[in-house]
Design a protein around this motif. Structure first.
Motif, PDB file in Angstrom:
ATOM      1  N   GLU A 146       8.671  30.486  -3.020  1.00 27.15           N
ATOM      2  CA  GLU A 146       7.228  30.272  -2.829  1.00 27.15           C
ATOM      3  C   GLU A 146       6.982  29.123  -1.852  1.00 27.15           C
ATOM      4  N   LEU A 147       7.810  28.092  -1.924  1.00 23.70           N
ATOM      5  CA  LEU A 147       7.701  26.985  -0.961  1.00 23.70           C
ATOM      6  C   LEU A 147       7.843  27.518   0.465  1.00 23.70           C
ATOM      7  N   GLY A 148       8.834  28.404   0.677  1.00 24.81           N
ATOM      8  CA  GLY A 148       9.025  28.980   2.012  1.00 24.81           C
ATOM      9  C   GLY A 148       7.774  29.701   2.497  1.00 24.81           C
ATOM     10  N   ALA A 149       7.192  30.490   1.611  1.00 23.62           N
ATOM     11  CA  ALA A 149       5.993  31.254   1.992  1.00 23.62           C
ATOM     12  C   ALA A 149       4.823  30.318   2.287  1.00 23.62           C
ATOM     13  N   ARG A 150       4.659  29.276   1.451  1.00 24.71           N
ATOM     14  CA  ARG A 150       3.544  28.342   1.678  1.00 24.71           C
ATOM     15  C   ARG A 150       3.751  27.546   2.961  1.00 24.71           C
ATOM     16  N   ALA A 151       5.006  27.238   3.261  1.00 19.51           N
ATOM     17  CA  ALA A 151       5.296  26.485   4.493  1.00 19.51           C
ATOM     18  C   ALA A 151       4.936  27.322   5.720  1.00 19.51           C
ATOM     19  N   ILE A 152       5.276  28.589   5.687  1.00 17.68           N
ATOM     20  CA  ILE A 152       4.939  29.470   6.833  1.00 17.68           C
ATOM     21  C   ILE A 152       3.427  29.590   6.957  1.00 17.68           C
ATOM     22  N   ASP A 153       2.747  29.723   5.818  1.00 18.41           N
ATOM     23  CA  ASP A 153       1.280  29.824   5.834  1.00 18.41           C
ATOM     24  C   ASP A 153       0.622  28.588   6.434  1.00 18.41           C
ATOM     25  N   ALA A 154       1.226  27.425   6.192  1.00 23.43           N
ATOM     26  CA  ALA A 154       0.569  26.160   6.558  1.00 23.43           C
ATOM     27  C   ALA A 154       0.198  26.127   8.034  1.00 23.43           C
ATOM     28  N   PHE A 155       1.156  26.442   8.915  1.00 24.51           N
ATOM     29  CA  PHE A 155       0.880  26.372  10.358  1.00 24.51           C
ATOM     30  C   PHE A 155       1.232  27.680  11.080  1.00 24.51           C
ATOM     31  N   GLY A 156       1.444  28.753  10.312  1.00 23.97           N
ATOM     32  CA  GLY A 156       1.686  30.058  10.937  1.00 23.97           C
ATOM     33  C   GLY A 156       3.132  30.399  11.176  1.00 23.97           C
ATOM     34  N   ARG A 157       4.007  29.421  11.130  1.00 31.50           N
ATOM     35  CA  ARG A 157       5.436  29.685  11.300  1.00 31.50           C
ATOM     36  C   ARG A 157       6.224  28.416  10.978  1.00 31.50           C
ATOM     37  N   VAL A 158       7.527  28.572  10.793  1.00 29.42           N
ATOM     38  CA  VAL A 158       8.439  27.422  10.687  1.00 29.42           C
ATOM     39  C   VAL A 158       9.532  27.620  11.731  1.00 29.42           C
ATOM     40  N   ASP A 159       9.745  26.620  12.587  1.00 30.27           N
ATOM     41  CA  ASP A 159      10.793  26.692  13.620  1.00 30.27           C
ATOM     42  C   ASP A 159      12.073  25.995  13.179  1.00 30.27           C
ATOM     43  N   LEU A 198      15.362  29.534   0.033  1.00 28.47           N
ATOM     44  CA  LEU A 198      14.462  29.083   1.107  1.00 28.47           C
ATOM     45  C   LEU A 198      14.902  29.673   2.451  1.00 28.47           C
ATOM     46  N   CYS A 199      16.212  29.681   2.693  1.00 25.40           N
ATOM     47  CA  CYS A 199      16.725  30.259   3.949  1.00 25.40           C
ATOM     48  C   CYS A 199      16.387  31.749   4.030  1.00 25.40           C
ATOM     49  N   GLN A 200      16.458  32.441   2.902  1.00 20.91           N
ATOM     50  CA  GLN A 200      16.097  33.868   2.927  1.00 20.91           C
ATOM     51  C   GLN A 200      14.685  34.053   3.475  1.00 20.91           C
ATOM     52  N   VAL A 201      13.752  33.257   2.957  1.00 19.77           N
ATOM     53  CA  VAL A 201      12.352  33.414   3.351  1.00 19.77           C
ATOM     54  C   VAL A 201      12.139  32.950   4.796  1.00 19.77           C
ATOM     55  N   ILE A 202      12.633  31.770   5.104  1.00 22.96           N
ATOM     56  CA  ILE A 202      12.388  31.204   6.446  1.00 22.96           C
ATOM     57  C   ILE A 202      13.124  32.019   7.509  1.00 22.96           C
ATOM     58  N   ALA A 203      14.365  32.391   7.238  1.00 22.11           N
ATOM     59  CA  ALA A 203      15.115  33.171   8.232  1.00 22.11           C
ATOM     60  C   ALA A 203      14.458  34.528   8.448  1.00 22.11           C
ATOM     61  N   GLY A 204      13.906  35.104   7.378  1.00 21.96           N
ATOM     62  CA  GLY A 204      13.198  36.381   7.527  1.00 21.96           C
ATOM     63  C   GLY A 204      12.062  36.245   8.525  1.00 21.96           C
ATOM     64  N   SER A 205      11.374  35.109   8.471  1.00 23.86           N
ATOM     65  CA  SER A 205      10.237  34.900   9.390  1.00 23.86           C
ATOM     66  C   SER A 205      10.705  34.567  10.801  1.00 23.86           C
ATOM     67  N   ILE A 214      18.201  25.883  11.375  1.00 27.19           N
ATOM     68  CA  ILE A 214      18.362  25.460   9.977  1.00 27.19           C
ATOM     69  C   ILE A 214      19.404  24.348   9.965  1.00 27.19           C
ATOM     70  N   ILE A 215      19.067  23.261   9.287  1.00 30.11           N
ATOM     71  CA  ILE A 215      19.989  22.122   9.209  1.00 30.11           C
ATOM     72  C   ILE A 215      20.157  21.753   7.739  1.00 30.11           C
ATOM     73  N   ASN A 216      21.367  21.864   7.258  1.00 31.61           N
ATOM     74  CA  ASN A 216      21.662  21.559   5.861  1.00 31.61           C
ATOM     75  C   ASN A 216      22.343  20.200   5.763  1.00 31.61           C
ATOM     76  N   ILE A 217      21.810  19.350   4.891  1.00 28.37           N
ATOM     77  CA  ILE A 217      22.410  18.030   4.717  1.00 28.37           C
ATOM     78  C   ILE A 217      23.417  18.131   3.566  1.00 28.37           C
ATOM     79  N   VAL A 218      24.697  18.016   3.906  1.00 26.31           N
ATOM     80  CA  VAL A 218      25.729  18.106   2.880  1.00 26.31           C
ATOM     81  C   VAL A 218      26.178  16.695   2.494  1.00 26.31           C
ATOM     82  N   ASP A 219      27.420  16.506   2.223  1.00 28.88           N
ATOM     83  CA  ASP A 219      27.898  15.231   1.693  1.00 28.88           C
ATOM     84  C   ASP A 219      29.414  15.259   1.835  1.00 28.88           C
ATOM     85  N   GLU A 220      30.006  14.082   1.944  1.00 20.25           N
ATOM     86  CA  GLU A 220      31.471  14.013   2.056  1.00 20.25           C
ATOM     87  C   GLU A 220      32.181  14.749   0.925  1.00 20.25           C
ATOM     88  N   GLY A 221      31.519  14.784  -0.230  1.00 22.28           N
ATOM     89  CA  GLY A 221      32.118  15.469  -1.378  1.00 22.28           C
ATOM     90  C   GLY A 221      32.344  16.948  -1.121  1.00 22.28           C
TER      91      GLY A 221
END
Ligand SMILES: NC(=O)c1ccc[n+]([C@@H]2O[C@H](COP(=O)([O-])OP(=O)(O)OC[C@H]3O[C@@H](n4cnc5c(N)ncnc54)[C@H](OP(=O)(O)O)[C@@H]3O)[C@@H](O)[C@H]2O)c1
Length: 249
Positions: free
Chosen positions: A72-85, A121-128, A140-147
């Motif tokens: 739902e966050l993905g969908a609301r983010a796209i709605d906010a400004f029409g797209r997510v880059d 989230l990637c499913q929704v955003i990548a679909g758009s 798409i940038i994923n923040i991982v960790d040394e672990g």
């Protein structure tokens, strides 16, 4: 500006490292969809700072321990400004626990927030992003960790979840290209966790080859670099750890 007319969704953007990422992207011209979980006041303050940079901002709350809330966050983010880059998956749980004592609840928390939510989230955003014009891929940038790369015995489930997030990065790099570039950043010590003592934090400086600690601004600069191109960088994991010697944890 490197990111003029771009829209970026940053998860966990209210404060700490996520705030630095939001402000760096906004300073380069991007409008921001700022996600937060529980930190509503900090989210509002960071949103005000983005507005002060003359950028648009939408603030969206979601509990990322829920798959459906992440979608739902993905969908609301796209709605906010029409797209997510640009999507930056920075929100993270940081569950402490060694192999022998980690509970199923610890494991679920680590994997729900650090793997399942970015996945959904990637499913929704990548679909758009699927029909982006040739030569203008989304990021798409994923923040991982040394672990993700070396054992941190105090954070067993956390490390495993970040390893899975890195694996997701590499999967999406082949699954989503050429419409989307997917990369990861693997930070070492960037910003002291609240519950870590200052003495233990500073000790990490002494064992680092650079005799230094990183900063949220360092990480934010890496995000801007990966978001702005070069477009041939895909499936990479940018190490931001001063060349840390993992055998000296
Ligand atoms: N700090 C470091 O030195 C360091 C080192 C290596 C890797 N990293 C990675 O860099 C990223 C940012 O680091 P950080 O230290 O700023 O992270 P953090 O403070 O531990 O967490 C970032 C945000 O995640 C959000 N979050 C956690 N659980 C959530 C949930 N169930 N639903 C929604 N949001 C949730 C929180 O947002 P709210 O406060 O709004 O709830 C929090 O502000 C993380 O991915 C971290 O693993 C950091």
């Amino acid at each position: 500006m490197k990111l003029a007319n771009r829209v970026a969704l940053v998860t966990g953007g209210a404060h700490r490292v996520g705030r630095a990422i939001c402000l760096a992207l906004a300073a380069e011209g991007a409008d921001i969809v700022l996600h937060y979980g529980a930190s509503a006041d900090a989210a509002r303050r960071t949103a005000d700072e983005i507005v002060a940079l003359s950028r648009r901002v939408a603030v969206v709350q979601a509990d990322l321990s829920s798959w459906s809330a992440a979608r739902e966050l993905g969908a609301r983010a796209i709605d906010a400004f029409g797209r997510v880059d640009i999507l930056v998956n920075s929100a993270s749980s940081f569950v402490r626990g060694r192999f022998a004592t980690a509970s199923e609840a610890d494991f679920d928390q680590a994997f729900d927030v650090n793997v399942k939510a970015p996945y959904a989230l990637c499913q929704v955003i990548a679909g758009s992003m699927a029909n982006r014009p040739a030569g203008d891929p989304g990021a798409i940038i994923n923040i991982v960790d040394e672990g993700a790369l070396s054992p941190n015995r105090e954070f067993a489930a956390h490390g495993l979840s970040k390893a899975a997030l890195l694996a997701l990065t590499r999967l999406l790099a082949v699954e989503l290209a050429p419409a989307v570039r997917t990369n990861a950043i693997c930070p070492g010590p960037i910003l002291k966790p609240d519950r870590m003592s200052e003495a233990r934090w500073q000790a990490l400086r002494e064992t680092n080859p650079m005799q230094a600690l990183g900063s949220p601004d360092d990480l934010a600069a890496c995000v801007v670099f990966l978001a702005a191109g070069p477009a041939f960088i895909n499936g990479d994991c940018l190490m931001l750890d001063g060349g840390r010697d993992w055998t000296r944890r």
